[in-house]
Motif scaffolding. Structure first.
Motif, PDB file in Angstrom:
ATOM      1  N   ALA A 104      20.272 -16.512   2.793  1.00 15.93           N
ATOM      2  CA  ALA A 104      18.941 -16.531   2.171  1.00 15.93           C
ATOM      3  C   ALA A 104      18.851 -17.625   1.109  1.00 15.93           C
ATOM      4  O   ALA A 104      17.790 -18.212   0.901  1.00 15.93           O
ATOM      5  CB  ALA A 104      18.630 -15.179   1.555  1.00 15.93           C
ATOM      6  N   GLU A 105      19.960 -17.901   0.431  1.00 17.40           N
ATOM      7  CA  GLU A 105      19.943 -18.936  -0.595  1.00 17.40           C
ATOM      8  C   GLU A 105      19.955 -20.335   0.014  1.00 17.40           C
ATOM      9  O   GLU A 105      19.540 -21.289  -0.623  1.00 17.40           O
ATOM     10  CB  GLU A 105      21.150 -18.768  -1.517  1.00 17.40           C
ATOM     11  CG  GLU A 105      21.078 -17.525  -2.382  1.00 17.40           C
ATOM     12  CD  GLU A 105      22.344 -17.322  -3.179  1.00 17.40           C
ATOM     13  OE1 GLU A 105      22.237 -17.191  -4.398  1.00 17.40           O
ATOM     14  OE2 GLU A 105      23.426 -17.303  -2.568  1.00 17.40           O
ATOM     15  N   ARG A 106      20.444 -20.468   1.222  1.00 14.30           N
ATOM     16  CA  ARG A 106      20.507 -21.783   1.854  1.00 14.30           C
ATOM     17  C   ARG A 106      19.152 -22.252   2.370  1.00 14.30           C
ATOM     18  O   ARG A 106      18.961 -23.416   2.622  1.00 14.30           O
ATOM     19  CB  ARG A 106      21.500 -21.745   3.014  1.00 14.30           C
ATOM     20  CG  ARG A 106      22.924 -21.641   2.552  1.00 14.30           C
ATOM     21  CD  ARG A 106      23.886 -21.768   3.705  1.00 14.30           C
ATOM     22  NE  ARG A 106      25.186 -21.261   3.289  1.00 14.30           N
ATOM     23  CZ  ARG A 106      25.958 -20.495   4.018  1.00 14.30           C
ATOM     24  NH1 ARG A 106      25.589 -20.137   5.223  1.00 14.30           N
ATOM     25  NH2 ARG A 106      27.100 -20.083   3.565  1.00 14.30           N
ATOM     26  N   ALA A 107      18.198 -21.345   2.545  1.00 12.49           N
ATOM     27  CA  ALA A 107      16.874 -21.707   3.049  1.00 12.49           C
ATOM     28  C   ALA A 107      15.884 -21.770   1.879  1.00 12.49           C
ATOM     29  O   ALA A 107      15.261 -20.780   1.531  1.00 12.49           O
ATOM     30  CB  ALA A 107      16.411 -20.699   4.083  1.00 12.49           C
ATOM     31  N   PRO A 108      15.735 -22.910   1.210  1.00 11.38           N
ATOM     32  CA  PRO A 108      14.876 -22.985   0.031  1.00 11.38           C
ATOM     33  C   PRO A 108      13.389 -22.877   0.362  1.00 11.38           C
ATOM     34  O   PRO A 108      12.590 -22.619  -0.518  1.00 11.38           O
ATOM     35  CB  PRO A 108      15.206 -24.352  -0.569  1.00 11.38           C
ATOM     36  CG  PRO A 108      15.715 -25.152   0.577  1.00 11.38           C
ATOM     37  CD  PRO A 108      16.379 -24.180   1.500  1.00 11.38           C
ATOM     38  N   SER A 109      13.004 -23.065   1.603  1.00  9.82           N
ATOM     39  CA  SER A 109      11.588 -23.011   1.944  1.00  9.82           C
ATOM     40  C   SER A 109      11.046 -21.591   1.867  1.00  9.82           C
ATOM     41  O   SER A 109       9.851 -21.393   1.716  1.00  9.82           O
ATOM     42  CB  SER A 109      11.356 -23.586   3.341  1.00  9.82           C
ATOM     43  OG  SER A 109      12.069 -22.795   4.279  1.00  9.82           O
ATOM     44  N   ALA A 165      10.877 -21.807  -6.282  1.00  8.40           N
ATOM     45  CA  ALA A 165      11.849 -22.439  -7.185  1.00  8.40           C
ATOM     46  C   ALA A 165      12.042 -21.553  -8.414  1.00  8.40           C
ATOM     47  O   ALA A 165      11.078 -21.011  -8.946  1.00  8.40           O
ATOM     48  CB  ALA A 165      11.356 -23.816  -7.598  1.00  8.40           C
ATOM     49  N   PRO A 166      13.284 -21.353  -8.869  1.00  6.91           N
ATOM     50  CA  PRO A 166      13.520 -20.513 -10.054  1.00  6.91           C
ATOM     51  C   PRO A 166      12.945 -21.178 -11.306  1.00  6.91           C
ATOM     52  O   PRO A 166      12.991 -22.390 -11.458  1.00  6.91           O
ATOM     53  CB  PRO A 166      15.037 -20.408 -10.126  1.00  6.91           C
ATOM     54  CG  PRO A 166      15.541 -21.592  -9.379  1.00  6.91           C
ATOM     55  CD  PRO A 166      14.516 -21.892  -8.330  1.00  6.91           C
ATOM     56  N   GLN A 167      12.386 -20.349 -12.171  1.00  4.55           N
ATOM     57  CA  GLN A 167      11.823 -20.846 -13.427  1.00  4.55           C
ATOM     58  C   GLN A 167      12.939 -20.965 -14.461  1.00  4.55           C
ATOM     59  O   GLN A 167      13.684 -20.030 -14.685  1.00  4.55           O
ATOM     60  CB  GLN A 167      10.742 -19.888 -13.943  1.00  4.55           C
ATOM     61  CG  GLN A 167       9.565 -19.761 -13.009  1.00  4.55           C
ATOM     62  CD  GLN A 167       8.788 -21.070 -12.912  1.00  4.55           C
ATOM     63  OE1 GLN A 167       8.665 -21.789 -13.898  1.00  4.55           O
ATOM     64  NE2 GLN A 167       8.288 -21.367 -11.725  1.00  4.55           N
ATOM     65  N   VAL A 168      13.059 -22.097 -15.082  1.00  2.00           N
ATOM     66  CA  VAL A 168      14.076 -22.339 -16.101  1.00  2.00           C
ATOM     67  C   VAL A 168      13.491 -21.973 -17.459  1.00  2.00           C
ATOM     68  O   VAL A 168      12.437 -22.481 -17.842  1.00  2.00           O
ATOM     69  CB  VAL A 168      14.533 -23.814 -16.090  1.00  2.00           C
ATOM     70  CG1 VAL A 168      15.540 -24.052 -17.182  1.00  2.00           C
ATOM     71  CG2 VAL A 168      15.087 -24.182 -14.729  1.00  2.00           C
TER      72      VAL A 168
END
Length: 81
Positions: free
Chosen positions: A13-18, A22-25
């Protein structure tokens, strides 16, 4: 390949960024003066308690001379004379 390498640790699941947003920093928050004073007070309290406890243990480990009274010589001392 190391066991801690990024490709070995990431799940499918982490390998598919689509599929994931995007995580909020979060911005770094600076520590306040109150935080620093509380941290210093806590450190001094811990230091004083540890020192007091160590001194008490040292004092408790000293065996009193007991019934021989003040000024009595050690059992290892040479007899007077």
């Amino acid at each position: 390949m190391w066991l801690t390498s990024t490709s070995a640790v990431m799940s499918a699941a982490e390998r598919a960024p689509s599929q994931q947003p995007a995580p909020q920093v979060q911005p770094v928050q600076l520590k306040t003066l109150g935080w620093a004073l509380r941290r210093a007070a806590l450190g001094l309290t811990i230091l004083l308690v540890a020192t007091g406890f160590g001194a008490w243990l040292f004092y408790a480990s000293i065996e009193p001379d007991g019934a021989r009274g003040p000024g009595a010589q050690s059992e290892y001392a040479l007899p007077p004379g």
